[in-house]
Design a protein around this motif. Structure first.
Motif, short mmCIF file in Angstrom:
data_model
loop_
_atom_site.label_atom_id
_atom_site.label_comp_id
_atom_site.label_asym_id
_atom_site.label_seq_id
_atom_site.Cartn_x
_atom_site.Cartn_y
_atom_site.Cartn_z
N LEU A 6 -40.34 -31.34 -12.13
CA LEU A 6 -40.91 -32.63 -11.74
C LEU A 6 -40.63 -32.96 -10.27
N ASP A 7 -41.65 -33.49 -9.62
CA ASP A 7 -41.49 -34.03 -8.27
C ASP A 7 -41.37 -35.55 -8.40
N PRO A 8 -40.18 -36.12 -8.19
CA PRO A 8 -40.01 -37.56 -8.41
C PRO A 8 -40.86 -38.43 -7.50
N SER A 9 -41.35 -37.86 -6.40
CA SER A 9 -42.17 -38.65 -5.48
C SER A 9 -43.65 -38.65 -5.86
N SER A 10 -44.01 -37.92 -6.93
CA SER A 10 -45.43 -37.78 -7.27
C SER A 10 -46.00 -39.02 -7.95
N SER A 11 -45.16 -39.78 -8.66
CA SER A 11 -45.63 -40.99 -9.33
C SER A 11 -44.44 -41.81 -9.80
N VAL A 12 -44.69 -43.06 -10.17
CA VAL A 12 -43.63 -43.92 -10.70
C VAL A 12 -43.11 -43.34 -12.01
N LEU A 13 -44.01 -42.81 -12.84
CA LEU A 13 -43.59 -42.24 -14.11
C LEU A 13 -42.69 -41.03 -13.90
N ALA A 14 -43.04 -40.17 -12.93
CA ALA A 14 -42.21 -39.00 -12.64
C ALA A 14 -40.85 -39.42 -12.08
N PHE A 15 -40.84 -40.44 -11.21
CA PHE A 15 -39.58 -40.94 -10.66
C PHE A 15 -38.67 -41.45 -11.78
N ALA A 16 -39.24 -42.24 -12.70
CA ALA A 16 -38.45 -42.78 -13.80
C ALA A 16 -37.92 -41.67 -14.70
N ALA A 17 -38.74 -40.64 -14.94
CA ALA A 17 -38.31 -39.52 -15.77
C ALA A 17 -37.13 -38.78 -15.13
N CYS A 18 -37.22 -38.56 -13.81
CA CYS A 18 -36.13 -37.89 -13.10
C CYS A 18 -34.86 -38.73 -13.11
N GLU A 19 -35.01 -40.04 -12.95
CA GLU A 19 -33.85 -40.93 -12.98
C GLU A 19 -33.22 -40.96 -14.38
N LEU A 20 -34.04 -40.87 -15.41
CA LEU A 20 -33.53 -40.84 -16.77
C LEU A 20 -32.67 -39.59 -16.99
N ARG A 21 -33.20 -38.46 -16.56
CA ARG A 21 -32.44 -37.21 -16.71
C ARG A 21 -31.15 -37.25 -15.90
N ARG A 22 -31.24 -37.77 -14.67
CA ARG A 22 -30.05 -37.84 -13.81
C ARG A 22 -28.99 -38.75 -14.44
N ALA A 23 -29.39 -39.92 -14.93
CA ALA A 23 -28.44 -40.86 -15.52
C ALA A 23 -27.80 -40.27 -16.78
N ARG A 24 -28.58 -39.57 -17.56
CA ARG A 24 -28.03 -38.95 -18.78
C ARG A 24 -26.99 -37.90 -18.42
N GLU A 25 -27.33 -37.05 -17.45
CA GLU A 25 -26.40 -35.98 -17.07
C GLU A 25 -25.14 -36.54 -16.43
N GLU A 26 -25.27 -37.60 -15.63
CA GLU A 26 -24.09 -38.22 -15.02
C GLU A 26 -23.18 -38.83 -16.07
N ALA A 27 -23.78 -39.27 -17.19
CA ALA A 27 -22.98 -39.83 -18.28
C ALA A 27 -22.39 -38.75 -19.17
N GLY A 28 -22.73 -37.49 -18.89
CA GLY A 28 -22.20 -36.38 -19.67
C GLY A 28 -22.76 -36.29 -21.07
N MET A 29 -23.99 -36.75 -21.26
CA MET A 29 -24.61 -36.74 -22.59
C MET A 29 -25.70 -35.68 -22.67
N THR A 30 -25.77 -35.03 -23.81
CA THR A 30 -26.88 -34.11 -24.07
C THR A 30 -28.12 -34.92 -24.46
N GLN A 31 -29.26 -34.27 -24.43
CA GLN A 31 -30.48 -34.95 -24.88
C GLN A 31 -30.35 -35.40 -26.33
N ARG A 32 -29.76 -34.54 -27.15
CA ARG A 32 -29.63 -34.89 -28.57
C ARG A 32 -28.73 -36.11 -28.76
N ALA A 33 -27.64 -36.18 -27.99
CA ALA A 33 -26.72 -37.30 -28.12
C ALA A 33 -27.36 -38.60 -27.66
N LEU A 34 -28.08 -38.56 -26.53
CA LEU A 34 -28.72 -39.78 -26.05
C LEU A 34 -29.84 -40.20 -26.99
#
Length: 270
Positions: A7-35
């Protein structure tokens, strides 16, 4: 590399939000399944949200903010996501569609968005040479979530035979799309009928949808050249329901309609 990593976070608001979601999850040390478990969604849906392949709900944004302690980031982003994922004239219809108990649709040109496969939807959107196809595709597929909820709406679909005959993408795309319509017609809440060429002229002068809501009057959404239009006036609703009844009278029975769909699908066998 997965879709989320590309994903290119600069391509759209939706892409930016998706990248931020992944970043926030990883910073919290959570797997996708856990979140996913913490915010009450399936892991597959969360993966699609992180890849900007689905549009998040307001409830999801609020739960993520709480679980990941983001300071309300996704709650602030959500109105922007909604603003750019759907055309402004279409958002009121999407909100009503999500509340509908019965959806009656007549289509002259394409398979209704609620039953479109991803490949068919992409081909249909790309035909318009739009600059935001990925966002519109994610938004269209997100609308289909109402069909898999605990209490899905009753879906009544009438198609002009022209819809079956107009290809979108490669033959495989159209083959799989017709298979998807047949599959949907086998569920208790979905009825599909086709108005055949042999019926001659019919009452469907344009594509339209009638929504029956749990509270409030029925509303009509009529497709137009540049944009669709919501028509809540009782006179418009009566006219649309009468046209729908006339179309249903001219259409093949549900069983005969599925036979026609299956025959057309076999002609497109990959």
């Amino acid at each position: 590399m997965g879709a989320a990593e590309k994903l290119d976070p600069s391509s759209s608001v939706l892409a930016f939000a998706a990248c931020e979601l992944r970043r926030a999850r990883e910073e919290a040390g959570m797997t996708q399944r856990a979140l996913a478990k913490s915010v009450f969604v399936t892991p597959s849906l969360l993966a699609k949200l992180e890849a900007a392949q689905r549009v998040p709900s307001g409830e999801f944004a609020a739960r993520v903010d709480e679980v990941l302690n983001t300071g309300g980031l996704f709650g602030r982003l959500w109105p922007l996501i909604m603003k750019y994922a759907y055309p402004s004239w279409f958002r009121p219809y999407v909100e009503l569609e999500a509340q509908a108990q019965i959806i009656r649709s007549f289509e002259l040109r394409v398979i209704p968005g609620l039953l479109q496969t991803e490949d068919y939807a992409r081909a249909a959107l790309e035909a318009g040479r739009l600059s935001n196809v990925d966002d519109l595709l994610a938004a269209r597929l997100t609308r289909q979530d109402i069909l898999t909820r605990e209490n899905p709406p009753e879906l009544w679909i009438i198609l002009d035979e022209n819809v079956l005959r107009r290809p979108a993408g490669a033959p495989r795309v159209m083959h799989d799309q017709l298979a998807r319509v047949i599959e949907a017609s086998e569920t208790p809440t979905t009825v599909v009928q086709v108005v055949p060429y042999s019926a001659g002229p019919h009452a469907g002068v344009g594509s339209f949808h009638v929504l029956t809501l749990e509270e409030g009057p029925e509303v009509v959404f009529a497709d137009g050249f540049a944009q669709g239009q919501l028509l809540p006036d009782p006179e418009h609703v009566r006219a649309a329901l009468r046209a729908y009844d006339l179309l249903r009278a001219q259409a093949l029975s549900p069983a005969a309609s599925i036979d026609l769909l299956a025959t057309t699908m076999k002609e497109l066998q990959p």
